[in-house]
Design a protein around this motif. Structure first.
Motif, PDB file in Angstrom:
ATOM      1  N   VAL A   1     -81.524  17.832  64.359  1.00 47.73           N
ATOM      2  CA  VAL A   1     -80.284  18.961  64.246  1.00 47.73           C
ATOM      3  C   VAL A   1     -80.244  19.055  62.317  1.00 47.73           C
ATOM      4  CG1 VAL A   1     -79.067  20.628  65.048  1.00 47.73           C
ATOM      5  CG2 VAL A   1     -79.972  19.214  66.666  1.00 47.73           C
ATOM      6  N   VAL A   2     -81.185  20.075  62.224  1.00 53.24           N
ATOM      7  CA  VAL A   2     -80.775  20.475  61.181  1.00 53.24           C
ATOM      8  C   VAL A   2     -80.164  21.277  60.715  1.00 53.24           C
ATOM      9  CG1 VAL A   2     -82.101  21.096  58.191  1.00 53.24           C
ATOM     10  CG2 VAL A   2     -82.996  19.194  59.884  1.00 53.24           C
ATOM     11  N   GLY A   3     -78.700  21.192  60.369  1.00 52.48           N
ATOM     12  CA  GLY A   3     -77.402  22.496  59.263  1.00 52.48           C
ATOM     13  C   GLY A   3     -76.377  22.279  60.900  1.00 52.48           C
ATOM     14  N   ALA A   4     -75.077  22.130  60.625  1.00 48.96           N
ATOM     15  CA  ALA A   4     -74.158  21.762  61.115  1.00 48.96           C
ATOM     16  C   ALA A   4     -73.189  23.145  61.556  1.00 48.96           C
ATOM     17  CB  ALA A   4     -73.467  21.122  60.570  1.00 48.96           C
ATOM     18  N   GLY A   5     -73.840  24.302  60.833  1.00 50.57           N
ATOM     19  CA  GLY A   5     -73.023  25.404  61.646  1.00 50.57           C
ATOM     20  C   GLY A   5     -72.830  25.642  63.258  1.00 50.57           C
TER      21      GLY A   5
ATOM     22  N   SER B   1     -88.790  16.945  54.512  1.00 53.85           N
ATOM     23  CA  SER B   1     -89.688  17.919  55.093  1.00 53.85           C
ATOM     24  C   SER B   1     -89.825  16.333  56.391  1.00 53.85           C
ATOM     25  CB  SER B   1     -90.945  16.960  53.830  1.00 53.85           C
ATOM     26  OG  SER B   1     -91.205  16.100  53.447  1.00 53.85           O
ATOM     27  N   GLY B   2     -91.296  17.076  57.396  1.00 57.35           N
ATOM     28  CA  GLY B   2     -91.512  16.204  58.543  1.00 57.35           C
ATOM     29  C   GLY B   2     -92.842  16.319  58.472  1.00 57.35           C
ATOM     30  N   ARG B   3     -93.475  16.026  59.652  1.00 56.05           N
ATOM     31  CA  ARG B   3     -94.601  15.657  60.158  1.00 56.05           C
ATOM     32  C   ARG B   3     -94.365  15.105  61.206  1.00 56.05           C
ATOM     33  NH1 ARG B   3     -93.140  12.705  55.803  1.00 56.05           N
ATOM     34  NH2 ARG B   3     -92.761  11.564  56.655  1.00 56.05           N
TER      35      ARG B   3
ATOM     36  N   TYR C   1     -87.251  15.482  68.553  1.00 50.59           N
ATOM     37  CA  TYR C   1     -87.231  16.414  68.729  1.00 50.59           C
ATOM     38  C   TYR C   1     -86.777  17.132  67.557  1.00 50.59           C
ATOM     39  CZ  TYR C   1     -89.208  16.893  73.227  1.00 50.59           C
ATOM     40  OH  TYR C   1     -89.973  17.311  74.857  1.00 50.59           O
ATOM     41  N   LEU C   2     -87.294  17.824  66.677  1.00 49.08           N
ATOM     42  CA  LEU C   2     -86.401  18.360  65.691  1.00 49.08           C
ATOM     43  C   LEU C   2     -86.423  19.570  65.990  1.00 49.08           C
ATOM     44  CD1 LEU C   2     -85.975  18.490  62.464  1.00 49.08           C
ATOM     45  CD2 LEU C   2     -88.118  19.262  61.481  1.00 49.08           C
ATOM     46  N   VAL C   3     -85.131  20.038  65.474  1.00 45.23           N
ATOM     47  CA  VAL C   3     -84.283  21.599  65.615  1.00 45.23           C
ATOM     48  C   VAL C   3     -83.630  21.551  64.463  1.00 45.23           C
ATOM     49  CG1 VAL C   3     -82.787  23.004  66.447  1.00 45.23           C
ATOM     50  CG2 VAL C   3     -83.511  21.193  68.232  1.00 45.23           C
ATOM     51  N   GLY C   4     -84.456  23.303  63.748  1.00 49.23           N
ATOM     52  CA  GLY C   4     -83.773  23.802  62.795  1.00 49.23           C
ATOM     53  C   GLY C   4     -82.929  24.699  62.569  1.00 49.23           C
TER      54      GLY C   4
ATOM     55  N   ARG D   1     -82.404  30.675  55.147  1.00 44.18           N
ATOM     56  CA  ARG D   1     -83.085  29.757  54.125  1.00 44.18           C
ATOM     57  C   ARG D   1     -84.160  28.561  54.633  1.00 44.18           C
ATOM     58  NH1 ARG D   1     -79.048  32.132  51.466  1.00 44.18           N
ATOM     59  NH2 ARG D   1     -79.335  34.719  49.713  1.00 44.18           N
ATOM     60  N   SER D   2     -84.179  28.912  56.791  1.00 47.23           N
ATOM     61  CA  SER D   2     -84.319  27.909  56.879  1.00 47.23           C
ATOM     62  C   SER D   2     -85.231  26.615  55.949  1.00 47.23           C
ATOM     63  CB  SER D   2     -84.909  28.209  58.477  1.00 47.23           C
ATOM     64  OG  SER D   2     -85.634  27.030  59.029  1.00 47.23           O
ATOM     65  N   THR D   3     -85.477  25.887  56.029  1.00 49.14           N
ATOM     66  CA  THR D   3     -86.686  24.873  55.295  1.00 49.14           C
ATOM     67  C   THR D   3     -87.344  24.325  56.965  1.00 49.14           C
ATOM     68  OG1 THR D   3     -85.473  23.995  53.350  1.00 49.14           O
ATOM     69  CG2 THR D   3     -87.416  22.374  53.959  1.00 49.14           C
ATOM     70  N   VAL D   4     -87.379  24.588  57.463  1.00 48.58           N
ATOM     71  CA  VAL D   4     -87.668  24.005  58.788  1.00 48.58           C
ATOM     72  C   VAL D   4     -88.832  24.445  59.191  1.00 48.58           C
ATOM     73  CG1 VAL D   4     -87.635  22.973  60.909  1.00 48.58           C
ATOM     74  CG2 VAL D   4     -85.851  22.413  59.228  1.00 48.58           C
ATOM     75  N   ARG D   5     -88.175  26.289  59.184  1.00 42.38           N
ATOM     76  CA  ARG D   5     -88.937  27.381  59.057  1.00 42.38           C
ATOM     77  C   ARG D   5     -90.087  27.361  58.447  1.00 42.38           C
ATOM     78  NH1 ARG D   5     -85.568  31.491  58.283  1.00 42.38           N
ATOM     79  NH2 ARG D   5     -86.848  32.220  56.042  1.00 42.38           N
ATOM     80  N   GLU D   6     -90.170  26.770  57.384  1.00 40.47           N
ATOM     81  CA  GLU D   6     -91.214  26.651  55.868  1.00 40.47           C
ATOM     82  C   GLU D   6     -92.031  25.804  56.834  1.00 40.47           C
ATOM     83  OE1 GLU D   6     -89.125  26.124  52.107  1.00 40.47           O
ATOM     84  OE2 GLU D   6     -88.544  28.410  52.519  1.00 40.47           O
ATOM     85  N   LEU D   7     -90.962  24.577  56.675  1.00 35.31           N
ATOM     86  CA  LEU D   7     -92.072  23.171  57.534  1.00 35.31           C
ATOM     87  C   LEU D   7     -93.511  23.709  58.469  1.00 35.31           C
ATOM     88  CD1 LEU D   7     -92.692  20.175  57.612  1.00 35.31           C
ATOM     89  CD2 LEU D   7     -90.897  19.889  59.395  1.00 35.31           C
TER      90      LEU D   7
END
Length: 528
Positions: free
Chosen positions: A9-13, A143-145, A168-171, A176-182
């Motif tokens: 999980v990316v982002g600890a808000g 980044s991720g693959r 699984y990866l959760v953005g 300004r989500s980097t995961v959304r860009e991915l």
């Protein structure tokens, strides 16, 4: 270094924390990373609504949030419209967002006015108690693959490379989500609906310098324009939000002077922080790609009017959490994760529509509104009546907070007839499949929700057929789906739910109701 986990999980808000907590409560191995040190003095969200606090109740920490209230949990959540703090009152709304700590038959937890950083503090402390949850601050997702089995992510932690392999990866990494860009998702809608400054300041004695009584927000509509001001924390810490022109900036000295101008109260104002923000109406064109999902501001951005944004994001985390856990534990079907966007997108759209309407409910104040004349008094009376008639929907939101349904989801049983009409202000409980389970209190003071299991719950009325319940239990065993059977004493389930049997999901929404068990667990678990 390489780490293997179930979910990254990316982002600890609040959104990322909700996702991690929901997964952690189900024994899932989670790594939660955050590039910044959370906290600070400038929160955006200040209201934790009744639905979010009900999730906190499920996690066992609602009382801990109440204990963090800076002015006690019963501080009046009033919204007061004035020409200025030193000026005239125009309109008043009491108990905004149902924050009064009184018992209601409609929900188990009242809302709470509290800075977002206090909510994060409580959620973070709880997440750290969960054995499967690891939290790393100062860690940036780069980044991720994807492969057929999961995601391999590259992170940077204190200058050192870190590789994470996860199913699984959760953005949950914000606007300004980097995961959304991915995943190449695009935000669609309108930007810059309004622009405001968020100024946090200290002003000893300010609460005693006006005559409007305690409130969460004082909305100032005077000759200097629109602004909002209110107490935020102990030690005389307040917030002030004026609207400014595009490109306009403020030094701390200029911010202090603007506070004095808008309030009409001359005090030594110590500005702690000042930054600008814009209200946007945006939603991502897709919420996921393979094993990667977006939640919160990463996929939907709301104007702040109505206090929906952060609370909607927590709901995203809950929805994703139980569904990902079901997949990892082997009982979730192919449609389960596909339902995330199907269910959440209509809710986000409806909430954004509400927030946009609320944003434009009050225009610029007319000249003469602060005048100490008969014409000024007549003008204030007219403006006050207009505010009272139009602005209430921003503060009385229970129909939207509790009344939006997942009807139409592939996980929800179909029912005949038309769904009840939606009223954003008024919540009328219904057990129609897709809706939030109707609430009730038990004789011993507990909530009916306290009986619900962490996975699926079958509510059983006294007159329900024993054979139907036995068939439900047999289905659960055959499918490997966790199911709790609950026969609440003192509650007429058939009357409250309109049927002797009701299948309630882990998120407390009704998946099915009826008198004859027709194998709804298969659909509810996304298995066709």
């Amino acid at each position: 270094m390489t780490i293997d986990v179930d979910v990254l999980v990316v982002g600890a808000g609040p959104v990322g924390l909700a996702t991690a907590i929901e997964l952690g409560h189900r024994g899932i191995k989670v790594l939660l990373v955050e590039q910044n040190e959370r906290g600070g003095v400038a929160p955006r969200a200040k209201t934790t609504n009744v639905r979010t606090r009900t999730h906190l109740r499920r996690w066992g920490i609602a009382d801990k949030l109440a204990a963090e209230a800076p002015f006690c949990v019963d501080y009046p959540n009033n919204m007061v419209f004035v020409t200025s703090l030193a000026g005239y009152e125009l309109a008043r709304f009491g108990n905004a967002f149902n924050a009064a700590p009184v018992r209601s038959d409609l929900y188990p937890e009242h809302a709470q006015w509290i800075p977002q950083y206090a909510l994060e503090k409580v959620m973070l402390a709880h997440a750290r108690t969960l054995p499967g949850v690891e939290i790393r601050f100062g860690t940036t997702f780069q980044s991720g693959r994807q492969s057929d089995t999961g995601v391999e992510s590259d992170l940077l932690e204190g200058g050192a490379a870190l590789r994470v392999r996860s199913r699984y990866l959760v953005g949950a990494d914000g606007a300004r989500s980097t995961v959304r860009e991915l995943i190449g998702a695009k935000m669609e809608g309108r930007r810059g609906l309004s622009r405001s400054y968020n100024i946090i300041f200290r002003a000893p004695g300010l609460a005693d310098e006006h005559q409007h009584g305690p409130a969460a927000i004082y909305w100032q509509l005077g000759r200097h324009g629109l602004s909002a001001i209110g107490p935020m924390d102990r030690d005389d810490v307040w917030f002030f939000m004026p609207r400014l022109a595009e490109g306009q900036t403020l030094s701390h000295d200029e911010a202090a002077a603007l506070i004095a101008t808008h309030t009409g109260i001359d005090l030594p104002y110590e500005v702690l922080s000042a930054d600008s923000w814009s209200a946007n109406e945006l939603i991502a064109d897709r919420y996921s790609d393979g094993h990667i999902f977006l939640a919160g501001d990463a996929c939907h951005l709301h104007p702040p009017t109505g206090g929906y944004g952060m609370n909607m994001g927590v709901g995203d985390g809950v929805d994703l959490g139980w569904k990902i856990a079901a997949m990892l534990k082997g009982w979730g079907g192919n449609e389960l994760l596909e339902s995330y966007e199907i269910e959440r997108r209509p809710v986000h759209r409806k909430v954004i529509e509400e927030a946009v309407v609320n944003l434009g409910a009050v225009g610029m104040p007319p000249a003469g509104i602060s005048a100490n004349t008969a014409d000024g008094a007549r003008l204030r009376q007219a403006i006050g009546a207009q505010i009272q008639a139009t602005k209430g929907r921003e503060f009385h939101t229970l129909g939207t907070v509790l009344g939006l349904s997942y009807e139409g989801s592939p996980l929800i049983a179909r029912e005949d007839g038309e769904a009840p009409p939606h009223d954003g202000a008024v919540y009328k409980p219904t057990a129609r499949a897709g809706s939030l389970a109707p609430h009730a209190w038990l004789r011993d003071g507990r909530s009916l929700y306290d009986l619900f299991g962490s996975d699926f719950t079958l509510l059983v009325a006294a007159n329900a057929g024993a054979g139907e319940v036995a068939q439900a239990e047999a289905d659960a065993t055959r499918l490997g789906i966790p199911l709790s059977v609950v026969r609440p004493v003192g509650i007429d389930v058939a009357a409250l739910y309109g049927a002797p049997l009701a299948l309630v999901r882990p998120d407390q929404h009704v998946a099915w109701r009826g008198s004859s068990w027709n194998h709804p667990l298969t659909r509810a678990a996304g298995r066709g």
